[in-house]
Design a protein around this motif. Structure first.
Motif, mmCIF file in Angstrom:
data_model
loop_
_atom_site.group_PDB
_atom_site.id
_atom_site.type_symbol
_atom_site.label_atom_id
_atom_site.label_comp_id
_atom_site.label_asym_id
_atom_site.label_seq_id
_atom_site.Cartn_x
_atom_site.Cartn_y
_atom_site.Cartn_z
ATOM 1 N N THR A 1 0.822 -1.211 0.000
ATOM 2 C CA THR A 1 0.000 0.000 0.000
ATOM 3 C C THR A 1 0.855 1.259 0.000
ATOM 4 O O THR A 1 0.668 2.162 -0.824
ATOM 5 C CB THR A 1 -0.927 0.024 1.232
ATOM 6 N N TYR A 2 1.832 1.303 0.923
ATOM 7 C CA TYR A 2 2.605 2.529 1.127
ATOM 8 C C TYR A 2 4.048 2.456 0.623
ATOM 9 O O TYR A 2 4.733 3.473 0.574
ATOM 10 C CB TYR A 2 2.645 2.875 2.614
ATOM 11 N N GLY A 3 4.540 1.250 0.327
ATOM 12 C CA GLY A 3 5.930 1.105 -0.068
ATOM 13 C C GLY A 3 6.878 0.917 1.091
ATOM 14 O O GLY A 3 8.081 0.731 0.897
ATOM 15 N N THR A 4 6.365 0.931 2.320
ATOM 16 C CA THR A 4 7.184 0.802 3.515
ATOM 17 C C THR A 4 6.308 0.375 4.688
ATOM 18 O O THR A 4 5.083 0.532 4.649
ATOM 19 C CB THR A 4 7.866 2.142 3.856
ATOM 20 N N PHE B 1 5.728 8.261 -2.967
ATOM 21 C CA PHE B 1 5.708 7.052 -2.152
ATOM 22 C C PHE B 1 6.613 6.002 -2.789
ATOM 23 O O PHE B 1 6.834 6.010 -4.003
ATOM 24 C CB PHE B 1 4.282 6.522 -2.029
ATOM 25 N N GLU B 2 7.120 5.090 -1.964
ATOM 26 C CA GLU B 2 8.075 4.082 -2.449
ATOM 27 C C GLU B 2 7.360 2.883 -3.067
ATOM 28 O O GLU B 2 7.796 1.739 -2.915
ATOM 29 C CB GLU B 2 8.977 3.639 -1.290
ATOM 30 N N THR B 3 6.287 3.136 -3.754
ATOM 31 C CA THR B 3 5.534 2.100 -4.467
ATOM 32 C C THR B 3 5.878 2.176 -5.951
ATOM 33 O O THR B 3 6.443 3.171 -6.416
ATOM 34 C CB THR B 3 4.027 2.320 -4.281
ATOM 35 N N PHE C 1 -5.098 -0.300 -4.864
ATOM 36 C CA PHE C 1 -5.067 -1.462 -5.755
ATOM 37 C C PHE C 1 -3.602 -1.704 -6.103
ATOM 38 O O PHE C 1 -2.929 -0.821 -6.623
ATOM 39 C CB PHE C 1 -5.872 -1.192 -7.022
ATOM 40 N N SER C 2 -3.108 -2.903 -5.798
ATOM 41 C CA SER C 2 -1.712 -3.224 -6.082
ATOM 42 C C SER C 2 -1.606 -4.056 -7.355
ATOM 43 O O SER C 2 -2.098 -5.188 -7.413
ATOM 44 C CB SER C 2 -1.097 -3.998 -4.914
ATOM 45 N N LYS C 3 -0.965 -3.483 -8.336
ATOM 46 C CA LYS C 3 -0.755 -4.210 -9.593
ATOM 47 C C LYS C 3 0.149 -5.416 -9.370
ATOM 48 O O LYS C 3 -0.018 -6.469 -10.009
ATOM 49 C CB LYS C 3 -0.147 -3.270 -10.633
ATOM 50 N N ASP C 4 1.109 -5.287 -8.451
ATOM 51 C CA ASP C 4 2.002 -6.400 -8.152
ATOM 52 C C ASP C 4 1.249 -7.577 -7.538
ATOM 53 O O ASP C 4 1.522 -8.745 -7.857
ATOM 54 C CB ASP C 4 3.111 -5.946 -7.208
#
Length: 799
Positions: free
Chosen positions: A213-216, A634-636, A644-647
């Motif tokens: 969600t946030y990259g961290t 953000f670190e995403t 929504f996470s494509k990964d």
């Protein structure tokens, strides 16, 4: 009165503060006959005289610090006379900075002297003479113990390769500069390496899920931020008992004095709900995301969500803000409105699942969305469930929907780590082996290590070259107590053809210690030098000053592994010429030089006992990203918050690992057909009388809080069970016996057993102490491969 003034008054005056258990921990106790130690405090490595402000023949007051897996770090003052600790006290805060919170010990800290001089302390090294687990040992010399360990380390490494050697997850000695775990790792690193583990038992699902969600994982803000909040939700968090951070509760008290409303969502009416909450919202375990979904539904259908925030900082909320190449896929909004599955995630829908009334769901959704700035802090216990990843991402979704991310007085939810103060750690090593396993799957690596694959998410690198053949278990009770499904684990470790050699170092004959081949007597924090660091939540460090010489033949693991390294011709490489006192002094010197010029010198630190880092304003997670998104993305992958996470979508496991956080019915949850056989959900919690399993054998703490199972009166009545009865709790994995506390403080359909009780089977194999991990499952969560130890179905009958 300003909030800053309120904080100053709270921490500086002598007002009577709220306490959860009255306990006199500063009672003088007679010294053991004959005295222990000498009249001079001496470092065991250098024979360096340690002076004090007071003469040695008078009572000294020496500040030190417990270094275990309690989330806080309190100040423990050891009152030493004639080389013995005669009593302990804690932080009086009389000379402290009035803007900083006191670091007072809880009931566990007040018991430390009793633990130090407990008659059951392990006193000398031993080797196993019976079957593994029988607890039959023979006293041996330190020379034999060190020679045996050195020989087996070399034999197993030469025979199976370095990946066969494993230092087990353990937390009885942690968050310091060195410790037994790191000593064992450095020795193995110098002799070819060892199998790594990754992640942890505490926040395993969140650690993997929140970065999607946030990259961290650093989604938390400093606790002084709470003084600016108007509304706080503590979701499955119980800081009154588990000591998430020593100062944390003081900030909650002041926030409440400032008029902040505090809501606790939990299956139990916890001590936190009693002490802090304006309202308790009872909920069924594993159904948190149904409540979250319904709250989100209320926000968007009543236009209470922060659309401008979502448009600017997030992707995945609606069809107009989806990742590239994912157009037409279900967004968060379309999921909530039921556009694909035909189910609108209404409060009425959620009520049937989580048993929170629909009107109450609307109420807390409206309050959280409108009373800004607002905080949603998620406890880690609630993410130790079958789909714990969804819980952590679901909380972050709510924080984003309300626009409380990156704002003073807000909170981004998720795992919630934060850190802005640190010290230098001079005890280092580099492991030549790069292979790793999720820490929860160490038993799988014993059984089928070479069969584990990257594709299954079980490995971090290529296939393992060996199963685990050698285990070092330093200051940990994970072998046969804190890991799931004790009966399965026990059977595995009893087979000496699987794990050929086990070394345990501990203070007592714990259930795990009984499975050692070589058993070493460790030291308490009173008997060694260290620096205590509070988890990831604090702006202070505490000096762990050595107060007495080690009792009996006990030895610090650093010294032991230095001797083992010496047998292998590596002592100089292991110690680099440093003692544990040298490590402390080096850390202090380098911290002052490299990180904080205001950090005290070693002698100043000794006089102070604790150092508080200074900061002008609260740390706000993602403040830079919100104020300047172009300069601080953000670190995403997208540079934005990914609802929504494509990964995750690319993993193509949408039923168990969806791209948006959502409610997924849990195995062994309230909708599992197995509930017809085992109709009660079983949960656990961190108990005020233990730190995990540490202190379970302490008599004072048994008086403070006995080991008993909580059960709702409705469930007890139908089974003919009364308060205080002994009951048997069982499922397909095992059975335990435990006294019952019949109380309305736990919701119907749920029973609760505090975690950490020492596994104590009778002749039939039935546990007599109430060790919950007889009943828990080793099936990991789908994404993080983390522990699901809050996901269990059981039945209960009168014993």
């Amino acid at each position: 009165m300003s909030k800053k003034q309120g904080l100053t008054n709270l921490f500086s005056n002598k007002m009577q503060r709220r306490t959860f258990l009255k306990w006199s921990g500063a009672i003088g106790i007679p010294v053991i006959a004959g005295g222990i130690g000498t009249k001079m405090l001496v470092d065991s490595n250098k024979k360096e005289k340690i002076t004090s402000a007071k003469e040695i023949d008078k009572e000294q007051v020496i500040s030190t610090c417990s270094i275990n897996n309690c989330g806080g770090r309190c100040v423990i003052k050891a009152h030493v006379k004639d080389g013995a600790v005669v009593r302990v006290s804690t932080d009086s805060h009389e000379s402290g900075d009035p803007s900083t919170p006191p670091l007072r010990a809880c009931v566990r800290g007040r018991n430390y002297r009793k633990m130090l001089y407990h008659p059951d302390r392990l006193k000398y090294p031993m080797k196993r003479i019976g079957k593994r687990g029988e607890g039959k040992f023979k006293r041996i010399s330190w020379e034999e113990a060190i020679e045996t360990i050195a020989s087996e380390v070399k034999r197993i490494g030469d025979t199976y390769g370095p990946e066969s050697r494993y230092v087990n997850y353990a937390s009885g000695q942690s968050w310091g500069l060195h410790g037994g775990k790191n000593a064992a790792r450095k020795l193995l690193a110098l002799t070819g390496g060892f199998l790594n583990y990754r992640n942890d038992y505490s926040s395993g699902a969140g650690n993997i899920a929140t970065p999607y969600t946030y990259g961290t994982n650093n989604s938390g803000s400093s606790f002084d931020n709470l003084l600016h909040s108007k509304y706080i939700i503590l979701w499955g968090q119980n800081p009154a008992e588990m000591i998430f951070s020593t100062p944390y509760r003081e900030y909650l008290i002041q926030a409440k004095k400032n008029g902040t409303k505090i809501v606790v969502i939990d299956p139990r009416y916890t001590d936190t709900a009693i002490a802090f909450a304006d309202e308790w919202i009872p909920i069924l375990p594993t159904t948190d995301n149904a409540l979250m979904d319904a709250m989100a539904y209320v926000m968007i259908t009543e236009n209470l969500h922060d659309q401008k925030f979502l448009d600017k900082y997030c992707i995945g909320f609606d069809g107009e803000h989806m990742p590239e190449g994912i157009a037409g896929t279900e967004s968060l909004k379309s999921y909530l409105l039921g556009e694909k599955d035909g189910i609108r995630k209404t409060p009425e829908w959620a009520e049937k699942i989580c048993h929170v009334p629909a009107d109450k769901i609307r109420e807390i959704a409206r309050e959280y969305a409108t009373q800004k700035p607002a905080v949603l802090i998620q406890g880690w216990g609630a993410q130790r469930q079958a789909y714990g990843e969804q819980f952590m991402r679901g909380g972050a979704q709510l924080a984003c929907l309300t626009g409380n991310v990156g704002k003073l007085g807000g909170w981004a939810a998720g795992t919630g780590y934060w850190s802005r103060s640190d010290i230098v750690y001079p005890f280092t090593y580099e492991n030549p082996v790069k292979a790793s396993i999720p820490c929860f799957l160490w038993t799988a690596a014993v059984e089928k290590g070479t069969e584990m694959t990257v594709d299954d998410g079980l490995l971090g690198t290529d296939k393992l070259k060996s199963n685990i053949k050698c285990i070092f278990n330093m200051a940990g009770n994970m072998l046969i107590n804190q890991h799931s499904d004790i009966n399965k684990t026990k059977q595995l470790l009893e087979d000496e053809s699987k794990v050929e050699f086990i070394v345990v170092s501990d203070l007592f004959m714990t259930p795990s210690a009984k499975y050692a081949d070589i058993l070493l007597p460790g030291t308490t924090f009173f008997e060694r030098w260290d620096i205590g660091v509070p988890w990831c939540f604090g702006d202070y460090v505490v000096l762990g000053e050595k107060t007495i010489e080690p009792l009996y033949e006990c030895r610090d693991e650093y010294d032991v592994f230095a001797e083992i390294a010496g047998k292998l011709g590596l002592k100089e490489k292991f110690t680099e010429g440093k003692t544990t006192l040298d490590l402390v002094k080096e850390s202090v010197k380098r911290t002052k030089k490299e990180l904080d010029p205001d950090f005290p010198t070693f002698e100043e630190f000794r006089k102070m006992g604790v150092y508080h880092f200074k900061h002008k304003e609260p740390l706000i997670a993602f403040k830079d990203q919100i104020e300047s998104p172009e300069k601080h993305p953000f670190e995403t992958p997208s540079g934005k918050i990914e609802l929504f996470s494509k990964d995750l979508w690319a993993m193509n496991k949408h039923e168990e690992i969806p791209a948006i956080a959502k409610y997924i019915p849990s195995w062994e949850g309230p909708s599992d057909p197995l509930i017809k056989t085992y109709p009660l959900q079983l949960i656990s919690w961190h108990y005020k009388r233990r730190c995990h399993s540490t202190y379970d054998n302490q008599e004072w703490l048994e008086e403070a809080a006995k080991q008993e199972m909580w059960m709702n009166p409705k469930d007890a009545e139908g089974r003919g069970i009364q308060n205080g009865d002994f009951v048997q709790v069982f499922n397909g994995r095992g059975m335990i016996q435990i006294p019952v506390k019949v109380t309305p403080r736990i919701v119907p359909g749920v029973v609760g057993i505090p975690q950490g009780a020492w596994y104590s089977p009778d002749q039939t194999g039935m546990d007599q102490r109430g060790s919950i991990n007889v009943l828990t499952s080793q099936k990991p969560t789908p994404l993080a491969k983390a522990n699901p130890q809050q996901t269990n179905l059981v039945e209960v009958k009168k014993a």
